[in-house]
Design an enzyme around this catalytic site. Structure first.
Site, PDB file in Angstrom:
ATOM      1  N   GLU A 212       0.818  -1.231   0.000  1.00  0.00           N
ATOM      2  CA  GLU A 212       0.000   0.000   0.000  1.00  0.00           C
ATOM      3  C   GLU A 212       0.847   1.274   0.000  1.00  0.00           C
ATOM      4  O   GLU A 212       0.654   2.164   0.825  1.00  0.00           O
ATOM      5  CB  GLU A 212      -0.972  -0.031   1.185  1.00  0.00           C
ATOM      6  N   GLU A 319      -5.864 -10.983  -1.462  1.00  0.00           N
ATOM      7  CA  GLU A 319      -6.654 -10.897  -0.219  1.00  0.00           C
ATOM      8  C   GLU A 319      -8.145 -10.772  -0.550  1.00  0.00           C
ATOM      9  O   GLU A 319      -8.873  -9.990   0.058  1.00  0.00           O
ATOM     10  CB  GLU A 319      -6.226  -9.672   0.612  1.00  0.00           C
TER      11      GLU A 319
HETATM   12  O1  9MR Z   1      -5.940  -9.607   8.113  1.00  0.00           O
HETATM   13  C1  9MR Z   1      -5.379  -8.602   8.917  1.00  0.00           C
HETATM   14  C2  9MR Z   1      -6.312  -8.306  10.073  1.00  0.00           C
HETATM   15  O2  9MR Z   1      -6.374  -9.413  10.916  1.00  0.00           O
HETATM   16  C3  9MR Z   1      -5.841  -7.086  10.828  1.00  0.00           C
HETATM   17  O3  9MR Z   1      -6.790  -6.754  11.812  1.00  0.00           O
HETATM   18  C4  9MR Z   1      -5.640  -5.927   9.886  1.00  0.00           C
HETATM   19  C5  9MR Z   1      -5.154  -4.739  10.645  1.00  0.00           C
HETATM   20  O4  9MR Z   1      -4.443  -3.832   9.874  1.00  0.00           O
HETATM   21  O5  9MR Z   1      -4.729  -6.276   8.872  1.00  0.00           O
HETATM   22  C6  9MR Z   1      -5.130  -7.364   8.163  1.00  0.00           C
HETATM   23  O6  9MR Z   1      -5.119  -7.422   6.845  1.00  0.00           O
HETATM   24  C7  9MR Z   1      -4.753  -6.309   6.051  1.00  0.00           C
HETATM   25  C8  9MR Z   1      -3.614  -6.719   5.179  1.00  0.00           C
HETATM   26  O7  9MR Z   1      -2.507  -6.995   5.984  1.00  0.00           O
HETATM   27  C9  9MR Z   1      -3.289  -5.680   4.141  1.00  0.00           C
HETATM   28  N1  9MR Z   1      -4.436  -5.310   3.380  1.00  0.00           N
HETATM   29  C10 9MR Z   1      -5.564  -4.859   4.175  1.00  0.00           C
HETATM   30  C11 9MR Z   1      -5.962  -5.883   5.226  1.00  0.00           C
HETATM   31  C12 9MR Z   1      -7.037  -5.317   6.118  1.00  0.00           C
HETATM   32  O8  9MR Z   1      -6.583  -4.260   6.876  1.00  0.00           O
END
Ligand code: 9MR
Length: 399
Positions: A212, A319
């Site tokens: 990001e 994702e």
């Molecule tokens: O899956 C992750 C979730 O458990 C966390 O709460 C979250 C916090 O930032 O991050 C998660 O996933 C992220 C991923 O690492 C990057 N893309 C966005 C996702 C959602 O924030």
């Protein structure tokens, strides 16, 4: 009931009914196919039927277009059943995977599907490889949680994606608010990437080196790294990762890469600049956090992926989830099925789209609260979206 069970029953040896949450069917299953009182045996997928509370279940999967799939007790040798992985691999993809966390490994009922390598043969750790988990204090590295996930993944021969070396979120305050000057932050960054990538060297297929880094319009996100070092922080991170693990694929990962927008253009240009500077980058990961009814068209998604590929990298969907505004009506569930189908078919249509990872699989556990974004419902039953994925992997358009 299979032959073996019939013989046992005839001989007077009855199986005990299966307990709540227990397995009661699926390919290769030779145990009892009945459940204790208060539970019903519910088809979950071809390899697994499960005893679920009967008050909240029906015997059939919750797809309006697939309401006749029975509890399956057929043997593997006679079955034509196929899971996400079988279909994805048959179509030339490397994998179909899941984002997963350590807490998931502790839930036996969750792991029945998460651990089935016909359904998921790739894993991306949800949180445990991030900076706050791996280097919570300066130069103090902590890998035990991530190692547990790696051990689990390797035990089933699952491909692993490292996530993520450099991200502005889940970044410890000692980095964000450290007040480091350019030279010091460069050395902090190199030290982090080098140590983490070295620790996992040889175990991962691909690293999300960056996550990001651009705004929606393609301008640079004003992270502490960009503000202190400038664009070359990306070069520094990719070079350090390549040096620490020469064989791992190196990706830049982001959301909103689903249409040919300013952010996609920024990645296309960045990939070209990195390559021109001799920096190894092998992939751009498209997170694909989408919304029911607002999912871009098949053509838009394919165009976006193809623009990235034309810059000289592979792509992957990293994702995937597709949220909705609750309550989940049957119309919304049908739209979600179509939207999943569209996203899956987009990857299928792009030869250099190497695989698809979904951000969890059941609505019971998702980072999105109250959005029912995943292909299995909170009771682990396949939703219409599940069949949208299956169709997509077979190249069938749900229109
Ligand atoms: O899956 C992750 C979730 O458990 C966390 O709460 C979250 C916090 O930032 O991050 C998660 O996933 C992220 C991923 O690492 C990057 N893309 C966005 C996702 C959602 O924030």
């Amino acid at each position: 009931m299979n032959l073996y069970a019939s013989i046992l029953l005839a001989a007077g040896h009855a199986y005990a009914a299966q307990p709540l949450w227990g397995q009661c069917g699926g390919i290769g299953w030779t145990g009892d196919t009945t459940c204790v009182s208060g539970a019903a045996c519910v088809f979950s997928n071809d390899w697994y039927s499960q005893c679920l509370p009967s008050s909240s279940t029906t015997i059939r999967p919750s797809s309006s277009s697939s309401t006749t799939r029975p509890v399956s007790t057929t043997s593997a040798s006679t079955s034509t059943a196929t899971g996400f992985v079988d279909l994805a691999v048959a179509a030339g993809k490397q994998y179909f995977g899941i984002m997963i966390d350590n807490s998931d490994l502790e839930k036996p009922e969750y792991m029945v599907i998460a651990g089935n390598t016909h359904i998921f043969n790739q894993a991306t750790p949800g949180n445990r490889m991030k900076w706050d988990a791996t280097e919570p204090s300066r130069n103090q590295f902590s890998f035990s949680a991530a190692d547990a996930l790696v051990t689990w993944a390797q035990s089933g021969g699952r491909q692993l994606r490292g996530h993520t070396l450099v991200w502005h979120n889940q970044l410890p305050a000692w980095v964000t608010n450290g007040g480091f000057n350019n030279a010091t932050l460069v050395s902090v960054l190199q030290n982090h990437v080098t140590n983490v990538a070295k620790h996992f060297a040889g175990k991962l297929k691909t690293w999300d080196v960056t996550n990001e880094i651009f705004n929606e319009d393609g301008t640079w996100r004003q992270s502490v790294f960009y503000k202190t070092i400038g664009e070359y922080y990306v070069d520094i991170a990719f070079r350090a990762a390549a040096a620490a693990d020469p064989n791992v694929g190196l990706a830049a990962n982001d959301y909103n890469l689903d249409t040919t927008n300013g952010k996609v253009a920024a990645y296309v240009a960045l990939v070209k600049r990195l390559k021109a500077r001799g920096v190894k980058i092998t992939q751009v990961g498209s997170q694909a956090h989408l919304t029911v009814g607002q999912t871009p068209s098949f053509n838009s998604m394919v165009s976006a992926l193809n623009s990235l590929v034309a810059a000289g990298v592979d792509v992957a969907i990293t994702e995937l989830d597709i949220r909705m505004q609750l309550p989940a009506t049957s119309a919304k569930l049908e739209q979600q099925k179509k939207d999943y189908n569209t996203a899956i078919r987009a990857c299928m249509a792009v030869p250099r789209c190497v695989g698809i990872t979904i951000a969890g699989y059941t609505d019971k556990y998702s980072w999105i609260q109250n959005g029912a974004p995943l292909p299995y419902d909170e009771n682990y039953r396949p939703k219409p979206a599940y069949y949208g994925i299956i169709d997509g992997l077979k190249g069938i358009a749900d229109t």
